[in-house]
Design a protein around this motif. Structure first.
Motif, PDB file in Angstrom:
ATOM      1  N   UNK A   1       0.810  -1.199   0.232  1.00 54.10           N
ATOM      2  CA  UNK A   1       0.035   0.204  -0.382  1.00 54.10           C
ATOM      3  C   UNK A   1       0.563   0.930  -0.103  1.00 54.10           C
ATOM      4  N   UNK A   2       2.307   1.192   0.460  1.00 55.93           N
ATOM      5  CA  UNK A   2       3.113   2.126   0.205  1.00 55.93           C
ATOM      6  C   UNK A   2       4.036   2.218  -0.789  1.00 55.93           C
ATOM      7  N   UNK A   3       3.292   1.177  -1.386  1.00 58.94           N
ATOM      8  CA  UNK A   3       4.598   1.333  -2.555  1.00 58.94           C
ATOM      9  C   UNK A   3       4.704   2.628  -3.386  1.00 58.94           C
ATOM     10  N   UNK A   4       4.425   3.771  -3.362  1.00 55.89           N
ATOM     11  CA  UNK A   4       4.578   5.299  -3.875  1.00 55.89           C
ATOM     12  C   UNK A   4       5.175   5.792  -3.585  1.00 55.89           C
ATOM     13  N   UNK A   5       5.384   5.849  -1.956  1.00 60.31           N
ATOM     14  CA  UNK A   5       6.430   7.034  -1.458  1.00 60.31           C
ATOM     15  C   UNK A   5       7.707   5.960  -1.503  1.00 60.31           C
ATOM     16  N   UNK A   6       7.393   4.363  -0.949  1.00 55.09           N
ATOM     17  CA  UNK A   6       8.597   3.925  -0.857  1.00 55.09           C
ATOM     18  C   UNK A   6       9.724   3.872  -2.331  1.00 55.09           C
ATOM     19  N   UNK A   7       8.904   4.111  -3.291  1.00 56.55           N
ATOM     20  CA  UNK A   7       9.373   3.871  -4.402  1.00 56.55           C
ATOM     21  C   UNK A   7      10.588   5.381  -4.774  1.00 56.55           C
ATOM     22  N   UNK A   8       9.771   6.441  -4.072  1.00 57.78           N
ATOM     23  CA  UNK A   8      10.444   7.447  -4.402  1.00 57.78           C
ATOM     24  C   UNK A   8      11.764   7.474  -3.022  1.00 57.78           C
ATOM     25  N   UNK A   9      11.700   7.189  -1.663  1.00 57.39           N
ATOM     26  CA  UNK A   9      12.327   7.084  -1.074  1.00 57.39           C
ATOM     27  C   UNK A   9      13.963   6.145  -1.637  1.00 57.39           C
ATOM     28  N   UNK A  10      13.145   4.609  -2.367  1.00 54.39           N
ATOM     29  CA  UNK A  10      14.556   3.964  -3.077  1.00 54.39           C
ATOM     30  C   UNK A  10      15.339   5.030  -3.677  1.00 54.39           C
TER      31      UNK A  10
ATOM     32  N   UNK B   1      26.518   4.454 -14.941  1.00 52.43           N
ATOM     33  CA  UNK B   1      25.397   4.130 -16.051  1.00 52.43           C
ATOM     34  C   UNK B   1      24.197   3.601 -15.266  1.00 52.43           C
ATOM     35  N   UNK B   2      24.428   2.744 -14.672  1.00 48.34           N
ATOM     36  CA  UNK B   2      23.343   1.336 -14.278  1.00 48.34           C
ATOM     37  C   UNK B   2      23.091   2.126 -12.677  1.00 48.34           C
ATOM     38  N   UNK B   3      23.351   3.619 -12.290  1.00 47.78           N
ATOM     39  CA  UNK B   3      22.621   3.974 -10.952  1.00 47.78           C
ATOM     40  C   UNK B   3      22.055   4.654 -11.173  1.00 47.78           C
ATOM     41  N   UNK B   4      21.380   5.587 -12.034  1.00 47.98           N
ATOM     42  CA  UNK B   4      20.797   6.591 -13.246  1.00 47.98           C
ATOM     43  C   UNK B   4      19.592   5.085 -13.745  1.00 47.98           C
ATOM     44  N   UNK B   5      19.664   4.218 -13.722  1.00 45.52           N
ATOM     45  CA  UNK B   5      18.551   3.042 -13.705  1.00 45.52           C
ATOM     46  C   UNK B   5      17.928   2.358 -13.182  1.00 45.52           C
ATOM     47  N   UNK B   6      18.906   1.932 -11.755  1.00 43.90           N
ATOM     48  CA  UNK B   6      17.782   2.129 -11.012  1.00 43.90           C
ATOM     49  C   UNK B   6      17.225   2.613  -9.949  1.00 43.90           C
ATOM     50  N   UNK B   7      17.578   4.410 -10.586  1.00 44.31           N
ATOM     51  CA  UNK B   7      16.497   5.361  -9.259  1.00 44.31           C
ATOM     52  C   UNK B   7      15.488   5.541 -10.871  1.00 44.31           C
ATOM     53  N   UNK B   8      15.746   4.954 -11.705  1.00 40.26           N
ATOM     54  CA  UNK B   8      14.328   4.954 -12.430  1.00 40.26           C
ATOM     55  C   UNK B   8      13.628   3.215 -12.459  1.00 40.26           C
ATOM     56  N   UNK B   9      14.233   2.421 -12.526  1.00 41.24           N
ATOM     57  CA  UNK B   9      13.807   1.107 -11.997  1.00 41.24           C
ATOM     58  C   UNK B   9      12.955   1.262 -11.190  1.00 41.24           C
ATOM     59  N   UNK B  10      12.992   2.245  -9.599  1.00 36.96           N
ATOM     60  CA  UNK B  10      12.295   2.244  -8.406  1.00 36.96           C
ATOM     61  C   UNK B  10      10.962   3.311  -9.120  1.00 36.96           C
ATOM     62  N   UNK B  11      11.092   4.339  -9.822  1.00 30.99           N
ATOM     63  CA  UNK B  11       9.850   4.940  -9.740  1.00 30.99           C
ATOM     64  C   UNK B  11       9.147   4.082 -10.646  1.00 30.99           C
ATOM     65  N   UNK B  12       9.926   3.467 -11.429  1.00 32.71           N
ATOM     66  CA  UNK B  12       9.032   2.808 -12.672  1.00 32.71           C
ATOM     67  C   UNK B  12       8.393   1.442 -11.446  1.00 32.71           C
ATOM     68  N   UNK B  13       8.996   0.571 -11.523  1.00 34.96           N
ATOM     69  CA  UNK B  13       7.947  -0.659 -10.765  1.00 34.96           C
ATOM     70  C   UNK B  13       6.855   0.077  -9.294  1.00 34.96           C
ATOM     71  N   UNK B  14       7.674   1.336  -9.011  1.00 33.96           N
ATOM     72  CA  UNK B  14       6.371   1.318  -7.729  1.00 33.96           C
ATOM     73  C   UNK B  14       5.428   2.056  -8.150  1.00 33.96           C
ATOM     74  N   UNK B  15       5.642   2.439  -8.979  1.00 32.55           N
ATOM     75  CA  UNK B  15       4.569   3.291  -9.522  1.00 32.55           C
ATOM     76  C   UNK B  15       4.952   5.048  -9.025  1.00 32.55           C
ATOM     77  N   UNK B  16       5.538   5.111  -8.742  1.00 34.01           N
ATOM     78  CA  UNK B  16       6.010   6.642  -8.489  1.00 34.01           C
ATOM     79  C   UNK B  16       6.458   7.619  -9.489  1.00 34.01           C
ATOM     80  N   UNK B  17       6.498   6.764 -10.537  1.00 32.46           N
ATOM     81  CA  UNK B  17       6.584   7.975 -11.537  1.00 32.46           C
ATOM     82  C   UNK B  17       5.290   8.493 -12.005  1.00 32.46           C
ATOM     83  N   UNK B  18       4.565   7.170 -12.067  1.00 30.37           N
ATOM     84  CA  UNK B  18       3.363   7.898 -13.039  1.00 30.37           C
ATOM     85  C   UNK B  18       1.939   8.512 -11.862  1.00 30.37           C
ATOM     86  N   UNK B  19       2.547   8.089 -10.808  1.00 28.76           N
ATOM     87  CA  UNK B  19       1.585   8.884  -9.690  1.00 28.76           C
ATOM     88  C   UNK B  19       1.681  10.397 -10.194  1.00 28.76           C
ATOM     89  N   UNK B  20       3.300  10.589  -9.700  1.00 28.52           N
ATOM     90  CA  UNK B  20       3.763  11.583  -9.883  1.00 28.52           C
ATOM     91  C   UNK B  20       3.311  12.863 -11.101  1.00 28.52           C
TER      92      UNK B  20
END
Length: 151
Positions: free
Chosen positions: A80-89, A124-143
């Motif tokens: 239930x907290x996946x979106x805020x968790x995604x931003x923190x990750x 190169x992979x560190x920014x991909x991890x950021x994007x992965x966290x935002x995508x997988x949790x729906x955080x970017x889409x929620x924003x």
């Protein structure tokens, strides 16, 4: 027979199977990385702590390991907290990026990264991890959805 109301498209797409699998994989990755911080990879992680960090390398490795374990577990169980968790990750991945940059700039060998090329590829992979966290949790889409609603 009463049918349930359909979910809004944005909510449904934030909860898709690929996103769920991506979130679970990222959570597992963070959990295992955190455990390795505290056990068998402790020295390798210490080599990555930049010299300008005002804390001892071992303390930084322990604290970051605890953070990774906590974030990994949060991704795995706090649905239930996946979106805020995604931003923190995502913020965590940004916060540790200077360590990766330091490893590249100082040419520090660690984790088998023993060339400028291998250390550069890792950057190169560190920014991909950021994007992965935002995508997988729906955080970017929620924003993005919240911004559309405001306009």
């Amino acid at each position: 027979m009463i049918l349930p109301e359909p979910r809004p498209a944005a909510a449904h797409s934030r909860r898709s199977l690929p996103r769920l699998l991506g979130r679970l994989a990222l959570g597992t990755f963070l959990l295992l990385a955190g455990i390795s911080h505290l056990t068998f990879n402790r020295e390798a992680f210490q080599a990555q702590v930049p010299t300008w960090v005002p804390l001892g390398p071992d303390l930084v490795v322990v604290l970051s390991g605890i953070a990774e374990i906590t974030l990994g577990l949060a991704l795995l169980v706090l649905h239930r907290w996946r979106v805020p968790v995604g931003w923190v990750v995502a913020a965590f991945f940004v916060a540790i990026f200077p360590g990766n940059i330091s490893q590249f700039v100082t040419a520090t060998d660690s984790f088998g990264l023993n060339s400028d090329l291998s250390r550069g590829i890792r950057l190169i992979f560190q920014p991909l991890l950021v994007l992965w966290a935002l995508w997988a949790t729906g955080a970017w889409q929620a924003w993005r959805t919240s911004r559309v609603r405001r306009h």
